[in-house]
Design a protein around this motif. Structure first.
Motif, PDB file in Angstrom:
ATOM      1  N   ALA A  38      44.714   6.728  29.918  1.00  0.00           N
ATOM      2  CA  ALA A  38      43.334   6.526  30.369  1.00  0.00           C
ATOM      3  C   ALA A  38      42.909   5.065  30.196  1.00  0.00           C
ATOM      4  N   LEU A  39      43.321   4.438  29.098  1.00  0.00           N
ATOM      5  CA  LEU A  39      42.982   3.029  28.885  1.00  0.00           C
ATOM      6  C   LEU A  39      43.647   2.124  29.917  1.00  0.00           C
ATOM      7  N   SER A  42      41.852   2.489  33.147  1.00  0.00           N
ATOM      8  CA  SER A  42      40.586   1.768  33.064  1.00  0.00           C
ATOM      9  C   SER A  42      40.804   0.257  33.184  1.00  0.00           C
ATOM     10  N   ASP A  45      41.119  -0.714  36.636  1.00  0.00           N
ATOM     11  CA  ASP A  45      39.948  -0.341  37.418  1.00  0.00           C
ATOM     12  C   ASP A  45      40.260   0.773  38.422  1.00  0.00           C
ATOM     13  N   SER A  48      38.479   7.696  39.243  1.00  0.00           N
ATOM     14  CA  SER A  48      38.568   8.777  38.264  1.00  0.00           C
ATOM     15  C   SER A  48      39.761   9.693  38.510  1.00  0.00           C
ATOM     16  N   THR A  51      42.687   8.041  36.981  1.00  0.00           N
ATOM     17  CA  THR A  51      42.524   8.048  35.532  1.00  0.00           C
ATOM     18  C   THR A  51      42.997   9.369  34.955  1.00  0.00           C
TER      19      THR A  51
END
Length: 88
Positions: A38-39, A42, A45, A48, A51
């Motif tokens: 997830a990091l 993120s 960019d 979702s 992600t």
């Protein structure tokens, strides 16, 4: 909230009941892998959907690394589509 994130959350909660033989080490490895995925998503960019995919892939990788470490067994590719398992 995105539908794919909700679906992933519900699915992970449903599968949690099937994890009877899973060790604490594997749970921590999966959680760390999911957080890492997830990091990274993120940091790049990602939307979702990506992600969620990266968090699930990170969880799978973290669980496998923890399992291999606990059993001292690692899988190596033979180069022909098969794998061999030997001590790490």
């Amino acid at each position: 909230m995105n539908r794919s994130l909700i679906l992933a959350s519900v699915t992970s909660l449903a599968l949690a009941g099937c994890m009877e033989g899973v060790s604490d080490r594997e749970l921590v490895g999966g959680a760390a892998g999911a957080a890492g995925g997830a990091l990274l998503a993120s940091a790049f960019d990602a939307d979702s959907g990506w992600t969620v995919v990266s968090a699930l892939a990170g969880a799978a990788a973290g669980t496998l690394v923890a399992r291999n470490t606990a059993r001292n067994q690692c899988a190596y590719s033979n180069g022909d589509g098969t794998y061999r398992t030997v001590p790490c």
